[in-house]
Design an enzyme around this catalytic site. Structure first.
Site, PDB file in Angstrom:
ATOM      1  N   SER A 230      13.710 -62.363  16.515  1.00  0.00           N
ATOM      2  CA  SER A 230      13.727 -61.370  17.556  1.00  0.00           C
ATOM      3  C   SER A 230      12.389 -60.628  17.811  1.00  0.00           C
ATOM      4  O   SER A 230      11.506 -61.463  18.306  1.00  0.00           O
ATOM      5  CB  SER A 230      14.888 -60.197  17.094  1.00  0.00           C
ATOM      6  OG  SER A 230      15.289 -59.203  17.904  1.00  0.00           O
TER       7      SER A 230
ATOM      8  N   ASP B  47      23.486 -64.427  23.033  1.00  0.00           N
ATOM      9  CA  ASP B  47      22.502 -63.640  22.813  1.00  0.00           C
ATOM     10  C   ASP B  47      21.618 -62.944  24.245  1.00  0.00           C
ATOM     11  O   ASP B  47      21.437 -63.896  24.821  1.00  0.00           O
ATOM     12  CB  ASP B  47      21.435 -64.451  21.899  1.00  0.00           C
ATOM     13  CG  ASP B  47      20.401 -63.512  21.227  1.00  0.00           C
ATOM     14  OD1 ASP B  47      19.733 -62.759  22.126  1.00  0.00           O
ATOM     15  OD2 ASP B  47      20.054 -63.587  20.313  1.00  0.00           O
TER      16      ASP B  47
ATOM     17  N   HIS C 125      23.331 -62.371  18.777  1.00  0.00           N
ATOM     18  CA  HIS C 125      22.053 -61.797  18.260  1.00  0.00           C
ATOM     19  C   HIS C 125      21.930 -61.634  16.845  1.00  0.00           C
ATOM     20  O   HIS C 125      22.481 -60.599  16.483  1.00  0.00           O
ATOM     21  CB  HIS C 125      21.378 -60.861  19.197  1.00  0.00           C
ATOM     22  CG  HIS C 125      20.022 -60.506  19.004  1.00  0.00           C
ATOM     23  ND1 HIS C 125      18.986 -61.318  19.134  1.00  0.00           N
ATOM     24  CD2 HIS C 125      19.335 -59.782  18.078  1.00  0.00           C
ATOM     25  CE1 HIS C 125      17.673 -61.078  18.753  1.00  0.00           C
ATOM     26  NE2 HIS C 125      17.873 -60.025  18.204  1.00  0.00           N
TER      27      HIS C 125
END
Length: 314
Positions: A161, A255, A285
């Site tokens: 991320s 995502d 995600h």
């Protein structure tokens, strides 16, 4: 989105709470996250095969020292590869402490030394502070590799991320500044495009997961007074990806970072960078961290561990 989820994680998805981040509640949310990970770690047996320590290393010029955590095998029979780990959290959340059990396990499985960076967070410390901390830690790691029993030519940089965004940015900086050699980069479902114009960004609005709203807030906090990102703040803006390390990445098709990851992979490949990529249908995600026992989650983790082991021990 819920109708498109992988069937195994769909069963558990309804139990996730809605989450909204604001300036006012950010510290409380950080504390909640830290307490959650501390609680998980407390339920797990100690990994006696791995030594965990922490220290403060020099930051960039004029910056404070950077706190790092070091994970290393208790017994080293040879010089080992190294991994610089950059945690996720949208540039606004997280700490080096939250990944203790995961990184201890990774040391045991991959026979490596890991340095995890407790970089400063936005909005208190906007760009370039988090990136400067990560790059300073890379420089320290490379210079002190021999003391740690690490081969400085086999250091990988990885993170999910926002940690993936920092991974990509650190690799760009190291290339452009002719800094420490990075043998491999693994920016997992990275947060790399502050323009937020992709179809996948606009599709993911569910507040139970990392969505468009959280992404907008994270970028606003990270960029601070900047009107838009540079290539080092938002690596999707980089026009030249040649000369970057061999790369592995993955992303779920639910995502918000799906499209920017796919574009990054395409341009890496076009620039001649050896790149492996996996797209996981029905995955939101970071789903593998929410539901680690799901079969698709195990595939994600096994996939990146296999790629990392191959890169470090080839």
């Amino acid at each position: 989105m819920e109708n498109k989820l992988n069937p195994e994680i769909k069963e558990m998805f309804s139990y996730l709470p809605e989450v909204i981040y604001t300036r006012e509640n950010l510290n409380a949310k950080r504390n909640e996250m830290n307490e959650m990970f501390a609680g998980i770690a407390a339920t797990l047996p100690a990994n006696d095969a791995v030594l965990t320590s922490e220290k403060h290393v020099p930051g960039a010029e004029g910056d404070p020292d950077v706190r790092i955590k070091i994970y290393e095998p208790r017994v080293k029979e040879e010089t080992l590869p190294g991994v610089l780990y950059l945690h996720g959290g949208g540039y606004i959340l997280g700490s080096a402490d939250m990944m203790d059990p995961t990184l201890q396990q990774l040391v045991s499985e991959l026979d490596c030394v890991i340095v995890s960076v407790d970089y400063r967070l936005a909005p208190e410390h906007p760009y370039p502070a988090p990136l400067d901390d990560c790059y300073a830690a890379l420089i320290w790691f490379s210079k002190n590799a021999e003391e740690l029993g690490v081969d400085s030519s086999r250091i990988a940089v990885i993170g999910p991320s926002a940690g993936g965004g920092l991974t990509a940015a650190v690799s760009l900086l190291a290339r452009d500044r002719k800094g420490p050699a990075i043998a491999f980069q693994m920016p997992l479902y990275p947060m790399i495009d502050d323009r937020m114009t992709s179809k996948s960004f606009n599709q993911i609005t569910d507040r139970r997961v990392w969505n468009d709203e959280k992404t907008q807030f994270g970028w606003k906090m990270y960029l601070g007074d900047l009107d838009e990102g540079t290539q080092y703040a938002a690596p999707a803006r980089a026009t030249d990806l040649s000369g970057l390390p061999p790369t592995y990445t993955c992303v779920g098709d639910l995502d918000p970072f799906r499209d920017e990851t796919i574009d990054y992979v395409t341009r890496l490949t076009q620039a001649g960078v050896p790149t492996e990529f996996h797209l996981y249908p029905g995955g939101f995600h970071g789903f593998e961290e929410y539901f680690p026992t799901a079969e698709i989650s195990r595939r994600v983790v096994d996939g990146y561990k296999t790629a990392l082991k191959r890169a470090l021990h080839k």
